[in-house]
Design a protein around this motif. Structure first.
Motif, mmCIF file in Angstrom:
data_model
loop_
_atom_site.group_PDB
_atom_site.id
_atom_site.type_symbol
_atom_site.label_atom_id
_atom_site.label_comp_id
_atom_site.label_asym_id
_atom_site.label_seq_id
_atom_site.Cartn_x
_atom_site.Cartn_y
_atom_site.Cartn_z
ATOM 1 N N GLY A 287 0.824 -1.198 0.000
ATOM 2 C CA GLY A 287 0.000 0.000 0.000
ATOM 3 C C GLY A 287 0.865 1.257 0.000
ATOM 4 N N ILE A 288 0.268 2.360 -0.380
ATOM 5 C CA ILE A 288 0.961 3.652 -0.335
ATOM 6 C C ILE A 288 0.011 4.678 0.264
ATOM 7 C CG2 ILE A 288 2.553 3.245 -2.259
ATOM 8 C CD1 ILE A 288 0.601 4.596 -4.093
ATOM 9 N N GLY B 199 -6.344 19.295 -9.731
ATOM 10 C CA GLY B 199 -6.432 18.331 -10.829
ATOM 11 C C GLY B 199 -5.790 17.005 -10.473
ATOM 12 N N THR B 200 -5.536 16.237 -11.513
ATOM 13 C CA THR B 200 -4.996 14.897 -11.351
ATOM 14 C C THR B 200 -3.560 14.936 -10.840
ATOM 15 O OG1 THR B 200 -6.391 14.064 -13.127
ATOM 16 C CG2 THR B 200 -4.449 12.766 -12.585
ATOM 17 N N LEU B 201 -3.242 14.048 -9.915
ATOM 18 C CA LEU B 201 -1.870 13.831 -9.475
ATOM 19 C C LEU B 201 -1.391 12.526 -10.108
ATOM 20 C CD1 LEU B 201 0.425 14.951 -7.810
ATOM 21 C CD2 LEU B 201 -0.494 13.744 -5.811
ATOM 22 N N VAL B 202 -1.785 11.407 -9.579
ATOM 23 C CA VAL B 202 -1.650 10.102 -10.245
ATOM 24 C C VAL B 202 -3.037 9.543 -10.487
ATOM 25 C CG1 VAL B 202 -0.774 7.752 -10.059
ATOM 26 C CG2 VAL B 202 0.612 9.655 -9.215
ATOM 27 N N GLY B 203 -3.832 9.560 -9.430
ATOM 28 C CA GLY B 203 -5.240 9.221 -9.552
ATOM 29 C C GLY B 203 -6.056 10.507 -9.613
ATOM 30 N N PRO B 204 -7.340 10.401 -9.747
ATOM 31 C CA PRO B 204 -8.194 11.594 -9.843
ATOM 32 C C PRO B 204 -8.186 12.396 -8.555
ATOM 33 C CG PRO B 204 -9.526 9.616 -9.651
ATOM 34 C CD PRO B 204 -8.120 9.154 -9.841
ATOM 35 N N SER B 205 -8.433 13.675 -8.694
ATOM 36 C CA SER B 205 -8.534 14.531 -7.517
ATOM 37 C C SER B 205 -9.753 14.117 -6.689
ATOM 38 C CB SER B 205 -8.663 15.994 -7.935
ATOM 39 O OG SER B 205 -8.954 16.803 -6.816
ATOM 40 N N ILE C 125 -11.447 -0.982 -1.474
ATOM 41 C CA ILE C 125 -11.184 -2.416 -1.325
ATOM 42 C C ILE C 125 -11.173 -3.151 -2.669
ATOM 43 C CG2 ILE C 125 -12.146 -2.419 1.012
ATOM 44 C CD1 ILE C 125 -14.733 -3.537 -0.077
ATOM 45 N N ASN C 126 -11.774 -2.569 -3.682
ATOM 46 C CA ASN C 126 -11.787 -3.179 -5.015
ATOM 47 C C ASN C 126 -11.643 -2.072 -6.057
ATOM 48 O OD1 ASN C 126 -12.065 -4.821 -7.202
ATOM 49 N ND2 ASN C 126 -14.203 -5.393 -6.835
ATOM 50 N N PRO C 127 -10.444 -1.474 -6.183
ATOM 51 C CA PRO C 127 -10.282 -0.268 -6.996
ATOM 52 C C PRO C 127 -10.525 -0.468 -8.489
ATOM 53 C CG PRO C 127 -8.150 -1.102 -6.255
ATOM 54 C CD PRO C 127 -9.188 -1.870 -5.519
ATOM 55 N N ASN C 128 -10.500 -1.703 -8.963
ATOM 56 C CA ASN C 128 -10.758 -1.940 -10.391
ATOM 57 C C ASN C 128 -12.220 -2.240 -10.701
ATOM 58 O OD1 ASN C 128 -8.039 -1.620 -11.109
ATOM 59 N ND2 ASN C 128 -7.581 -3.755 -10.613
ATOM 60 N N ALA C 129 -13.076 -2.186 -9.684
ATOM 61 C CA ALA C 129 -14.493 -2.470 -9.937
ATOM 62 C C ALA C 129 -15.100 -1.422 -10.842
ATOM 63 C CB ALA C 129 -15.254 -2.558 -8.609
ATOM 64 N N ALA D 208 -6.896 0.385 -15.374
ATOM 65 C CA ALA D 208 -6.998 -0.582 -14.284
ATOM 66 C C ALA D 208 -5.604 -0.896 -13.748
ATOM 67 C CB ALA D 208 -7.669 -1.854 -14.787
ATOM 68 N N GLY D 209 -5.516 -1.142 -12.477
ATOM 69 C CA GLY D 209 -4.247 -1.485 -11.855
ATOM 70 C C GLY D 209 -3.441 -0.291 -11.384
ATOM 71 N N THR D 210 -3.933 0.922 -11.616
ATOM 72 C CA THR D 210 -3.188 2.094 -11.167
ATOM 73 C C THR D 210 -3.148 2.162 -9.644
ATOM 74 O OG1 THR D 210 -3.840 3.307 -13.162
ATOM 75 C CG2 THR D 210 -3.033 4.605 -11.314
ATOM 76 N N MET D 211 -4.261 1.859 -9.020
ATOM 77 C CA MET D 211 -4.323 1.893 -7.554
ATOM 78 C C MET D 211 -4.097 0.479 -7.015
ATOM 79 S SD MET D 211 -7.438 3.220 -5.124
ATOM 80 C CE MET D 211 -7.452 2.910 -3.363
ATOM 81 N N PRO D 212 -3.227 0.306 -6.011
ATOM 82 C CA PRO D 212 -2.997 -1.024 -5.429
ATOM 83 C C PRO D 212 -4.281 -1.583 -4.824
ATOM 84 C CG PRO D 212 -1.302 0.525 -4.732
ATOM 85 C CD PRO D 212 -2.366 1.337 -5.394
ATOM 86 N N ALA D 213 -4.474 -2.879 -5.040
ATOM 87 C CA ALA D 213 -5.669 -3.539 -4.497
ATOM 88 C C ALA D 213 -5.273 -4.382 -3.286
ATOM 89 C CB ALA D 213 -6.320 -4.396 -5.573
#
Length: 224
Positions: free
Chosen positions: A137-138, A151-157, A183-187, A195-200
């Motif tokens: 996690g980060i 605005g956007t950093l890595v993920g949306p603001s 808990i399920n960021p790719n849903a 998809a996969g940008t945010m750790p799951a």
């Protein structure tokens, strides 16, 4: 008494004159010189023929090859410079794409409201527990801006996410949508994000506890 030659003497004198050998025009020495000159001339012609032909052949052999036009390398093709992906607009951030994972169950979506502590969630947003970092996690603020209008950093603001999350999925409340996103960021993916940008990993063992997830949801609902 005068002396006159007799006829006998005259005849003898004539005879001796007529018997005298006249010098030949073809003197032997002259003939030798002429012959030598002819021989030298023939030898010279032969030498010219022999050496002249050899020199011509050597000149032909030694003639440098004609320069061949150099083959120029193909002109480099223009390199496409990647352009920065513009940050999704507020309207784009308010839309979610189709589900990219298994459909979210009612149990996963959780209750319509959250019972979390927003103050505790603010602390977690800036500094997750070491256990959550250890599993991949980060900290949330590394990838998400929260300042109003950011605005956007890595993920949306996440500015104003409490208001926009309620409109992302018609069957989910704002709290449910945020809970699923953790808990399920790719849903559900926001337009412009892969998809996969945010750790799951936040609900995995040694990730975040259910109470900590609720604290984060409560804090995000308060962001202006």
């Amino acid at each position: 008494m005068s002396w006159r030659p007799t006829n006998h003497d005259r005849r003898g004198s004539s005879s001796s004159r007529s018997g005298r050998t006249e010098p030949s025009l073809l003197n032997p020495t002259l003939l030798i010189l002429i012959g030598a000159a002819l021989v030298l001339g023939l030898v010279g012609v032969g030498l010219i023929v022999v050496f002249g032909g050899g020199m011509g052949q050597q000149a032909t052999t030694a003639m440098p090859p004609q320069p061949v036009a150099a083959t120029l390398p193909p002109a480099p093709t223009a390199t496409t410079v990647p352009t920065a992906t513009p940050a999704p607009t507020v309207a784009a951030r308010s839309r979610a794409t189709q589900a990219t994972a298994a459909p979210v169950s009612a149990a996963e979506a959780g209750p319509v409201e959250t019972t979390g502590d927003a103050a505790a969630g603010a602390v977690l947003f800036a500094a997750l527990p070491s256990e959550a970092i250890a599993v991949g996690g980060i900290n949330c603020n590394i990838c998400h801006n929260i300042a109003p209008g950011s605005g956007t950093l890595v993920g949306p603001s996440l500015s104003g996410i409490g208001a926009t999350a309620a409109s992302r999925q018609p069957d989910l409340s704002a709290a449910q949508y945020l809970r699923v996103s953790i808990i399920n960021p790719n849903a559900y993916l926001v337009d412009g994000f892969a998809a996969g940008t945010m750790p799951a990993v936040y609900q995995q063992q040694q990730g975040l506890t259910p109470a900590q997830i609720e604290d984060l949801v409560a804090y995000m609902l308060t962001l202006p």
